[in-house]
Design a protein around this motif. Structure first.
Motif, PDB file in Angstrom:
ATOM      1  N   LEU A 119       0.807  -1.216   0.000  1.00 41.70           N
ATOM      2  CA  LEU A 119       0.000   0.000   0.000  1.00 41.70           C
ATOM      3  C   LEU A 119       0.841   1.267   0.000  1.00 41.70           C
ATOM      4  CD1 LEU A 119      -2.802  -0.942   2.550  1.00 41.70           C
ATOM      5  CD2 LEU A 119      -2.977  -0.829   0.071  1.00 41.70           C
ATOM      6  N   LEU A 159     -17.097  -3.666  11.380  1.00 39.00           N
ATOM      7  CA  LEU A 159     -17.959  -3.467  10.212  1.00 39.00           C
ATOM      8  C   LEU A 159     -19.426  -3.480  10.627  1.00 39.00           C
ATOM      9  CD1 LEU A 159     -18.643  -3.241   7.212  1.00 39.00           C
ATOM     10  CD2 LEU A 159     -18.281  -5.723   7.040  1.00 39.00           C
ATOM     11  N   ILE A 170      -3.878   7.366   2.824  1.00 43.68           N
ATOM     12  CA  ILE A 170      -4.511   6.348   3.652  1.00 43.68           C
ATOM     13  C   ILE A 170      -4.933   7.000   4.961  1.00 43.68           C
ATOM     14  CG2 ILE A 170      -4.157   4.187   4.913  1.00 43.68           C
ATOM     15  CD1 ILE A 170      -2.009   3.512   2.778  1.00 43.68           C
ATOM     16  N   ALA A 221     -12.219   2.990  -1.182  1.00 38.62           N
ATOM     17  CA  ALA A 221     -12.389   1.735  -0.446  1.00 38.62           C
ATOM     18  C   ALA A 221     -12.326   2.004   1.049  1.00 38.62           C
ATOM     19  CB  ALA A 221     -11.297   0.752  -0.833  1.00 38.62           C
ATOM     20  N   VAL A 222     -12.993   1.154   1.803  1.00 38.55           N
ATOM     21  CA  VAL A 222     -12.952   1.208   3.268  1.00 38.55           C
ATOM     22  C   VAL A 222     -12.687  -0.217   3.742  1.00 38.55           C
ATOM     23  CG1 VAL A 222     -14.256   1.655   5.375  1.00 38.55           C
ATOM     24  CG2 VAL A 222     -14.591   3.108   3.370  1.00 38.55           C
ATOM     25  N   CYS A 223     -11.728  -0.372   4.639  1.00 36.87           N
ATOM     26  CA  CYS A 223     -11.396  -1.686   5.186  1.00 36.87           C
ATOM     27  C   CYS A 223     -11.553  -1.653   6.692  1.00 36.87           C
ATOM     28  CB  CYS A 223      -9.953  -2.055   4.847  1.00 36.87           C
ATOM     29  SG  CYS A 223      -9.657  -2.167   3.084  1.00 36.87           S
ATOM     30  N   PHE A 224     -12.080  -2.715   7.230  1.00 36.41           N
ATOM     31  CA  PHE A 224     -12.239  -2.855   8.677  1.00 36.41           C
ATOM     32  C   PHE A 224     -11.365  -4.003   9.137  1.00 36.41           C
ATOM     33  CE2 PHE A 224     -15.621   0.099   9.446  1.00 36.41           C
ATOM     34  CZ  PHE A 224     -16.215   0.239   8.206  1.00 36.41           C
ATOM     35  N   ASN A 225     -10.847  -3.902  10.359  1.00 40.55           N
ATOM     36  CA  ASN A 225      -9.973  -4.960  10.841  1.00 40.55           C
ATOM     37  C   ASN A 225     -10.724  -6.051  11.593  1.00 40.55           C
ATOM     38  OD1 ASN A 225     -10.524  -3.639  13.175  1.00 40.55           O
ATOM     39  ND2 ASN A 225      -8.422  -3.394  13.836  1.00 40.55           N
ATOM     40  N   SER A 226     -12.041  -5.941  11.637  1.00 38.62           N
ATOM     41  CA  SER A 226     -12.827  -7.011  12.252  1.00 38.62           C
ATOM     42  C   SER A 226     -14.257  -6.965  11.750  1.00 38.62           C
ATOM     43  CB  SER A 226     -12.819  -6.897  13.776  1.00 38.62           C
ATOM     44  OG  SER A 226     -13.617  -5.801  14.194  1.00 38.62           O
ATOM     45  N   LYS A 227     -14.908  -8.103  11.816  1.00 41.83           N
ATOM     46  CA  LYS A 227     -16.315  -8.187  11.440  1.00 41.83           C
ATOM     47  C   LYS A 227     -17.167  -7.358  12.402  1.00 41.83           C
ATOM     48  CE  LYS A 227     -19.980 -11.576  10.875  1.00 41.83           C
ATOM     49  NZ  LYS A 227     -20.325 -12.989  10.984  1.00 41.83           N
ATOM     50  N   TRP A 242     -19.938 -10.284   2.494  1.00 42.45           N
ATOM     51  CA  TRP A 242     -19.930  -8.929   3.027  1.00 42.45           C
ATOM     52  C   TRP A 242     -20.059  -7.855   1.960  1.00 42.45           C
ATOM     53  CZ3 TRP A 242     -15.410 -11.572   5.440  1.00 42.45           C
ATOM     54  CH2 TRP A 242     -15.798 -12.213   6.609  1.00 42.45           C
TER      55      TRP A 242
END
Length: 72
Positions: free
Chosen positions: A3, A53, A21, A44-50, A65
């Motif tokens: 990244l 989110l 970022i 984009a959006v990223c989460f480090n856990s369900k 998802w």
């Protein structure tokens, strides 16, 4: 590298902003994070856990998802 063009140490986390970022925390106020995401309009959006989110989505995010968070 991935990244970024260089390795960024965890203690130097503010430097990721120079690569476009952003980092944020969902647990303090999920509604405020949702507004910040909408305002920033990232690609984009990223989460480090369900769980993270699910807090922002305000819904069950069982697989698949894709489309779980329609911010617009």
């Amino acid at each position: 590298m991935g990244l970024t063009t260089t390795v960024v140490a965890p203690t130097d986390f503010r430097r990721v902003l120079t690569f476009g970022i952003g980092l944020d925390d969902v647990y303090d106020d999920p509604a405020a994070l949702r507004r910040r995401i909408v305002d920033a309009a990232p690609r984009a959006v990223c989460f480090n856990s369900k769980a993270a989110l699910a807090r922002v989505a305000g819904a069950d995010v069982s697989p698949p998802w894709a489309g779980a968070c329609a911010f617009r």
